[in-house]
Design a protein around this motif. Structure first.
Motif, mmCIF file in Angstrom:
data_model
loop_
_atom_site.group_PDB
_atom_site.id
_atom_site.type_symbol
_atom_site.label_atom_id
_atom_site.label_comp_id
_atom_site.label_asym_id
_atom_site.label_seq_id
_atom_site.Cartn_x
_atom_site.Cartn_y
_atom_site.Cartn_z
ATOM 1 N N UNK A 217 10.876 2.236 4.621
ATOM 2 C CA UNK A 217 11.660 1.649 5.704
ATOM 3 C C UNK A 217 11.663 2.509 6.965
ATOM 4 N N UNK A 218 11.311 3.787 6.852
ATOM 5 C CA UNK A 218 11.239 4.639 8.043
ATOM 6 C C UNK A 218 9.855 4.607 8.694
ATOM 7 N N UNK A 219 8.901 3.931 8.068
ATOM 8 C CA UNK A 219 7.550 3.807 8.618
ATOM 9 C C UNK A 219 7.591 2.859 9.822
ATOM 10 N N UNK A 220 7.130 3.305 11.004
ATOM 11 C CA UNK A 220 7.165 2.454 12.198
ATOM 12 C C UNK A 220 6.418 1.127 12.028
ATOM 13 N N UNK A 221 5.325 1.115 11.266
ATOM 14 C CA UNK A 221 4.591 -0.133 11.041
ATOM 15 C C UNK A 221 5.447 -1.132 10.263
ATOM 16 N N UNK A 222 6.202 -0.649 9.303
ATOM 17 C CA UNK A 222 7.076 -1.512 8.511
ATOM 18 C C UNK A 222 8.254 -1.986 9.361
ATOM 19 N N UNK B 286 11.339 6.101 -2.370
ATOM 20 C CA UNK B 286 10.158 5.360 -1.918
ATOM 21 C C UNK B 286 10.561 4.243 -0.947
ATOM 22 N N UNK B 287 11.673 3.588 -1.230
ATOM 23 C CA UNK B 287 12.167 2.533 -0.337
ATOM 24 C C UNK B 287 12.531 3.131 1.017
ATOM 25 N N UNK B 288 13.291 4.238 1.000
ATOM 26 C CA UNK B 288 13.713 4.877 2.253
ATOM 27 C C UNK B 288 12.500 5.313 3.083
ATOM 28 N N UNK C 68 0.814 -1.215 0.000
ATOM 29 C CA UNK C 68 0.000 0.000 0.000
ATOM 30 C C UNK C 68 0.852 1.273 0.000
ATOM 31 N N UNK C 69 2.149 1.120 0.121
ATOM 32 C CA UNK C 69 3.041 2.284 0.206
ATOM 33 C C UNK C 69 3.215 2.938 -1.165
#
Length: 110
Positions: free
Chosen positions: A77-82, A72-74, A43-44
């Motif tokens: 990867x900074x999303x707390x859920x991920x 987009x990857x960075x 969904x990102x």
């Protein structure tokens, strides 16, 4: 039916993470990675596809995700859920992630 497409020159980035895992933990790792991909990654913004492959000997899992950009990857990867899924996976197996650009693609003649 949707499918992943690999091609050269389209500007996409392939994020490939190879996990070395104990055979008895491979299924659990696959389930963790699958859940994270289903709930959050796909969904990102910038996510094109996520593919999870398990080795037949049970010792590896390959996580192959296609993205529109490194940014987009960075951001993902900074999303707390991920990060929760990243940490759960790292507790089960040794990750070895790298970003790739497709150099060439070959198909059999039709």
């Amino acid at each position: 039916m949707s499918e992943s497409v690999i091609r050269t020159g389209d500007g996409t980035i392939a994020m490939i993470n190879v996990f070395d895992v104990e055979p008895e933990k491979q299924k659990e790792l696959a389930e963790v990675m699958n859940e994270g991909a289903e709930k959050f990654i796909r969904h990102r913004p910038g996510c094109i596809s996520v593919n999870i492959l398990t080795s037949n000997d049970g010792k590896r899992l390959l996580y192959f995700a296609q993205w529109r950009s490194k940014a987009d990857i960075r951001a993902t990867m900074s999303d707390p859920d991920v990060q929760v899924y990243r940490d759960r996976a790292a507790a089960l197996a040794k990750p070895d992630p790298h970003a790739y650009t497709v150099y060439s693609v070959h198909h059999p003649e039709s």
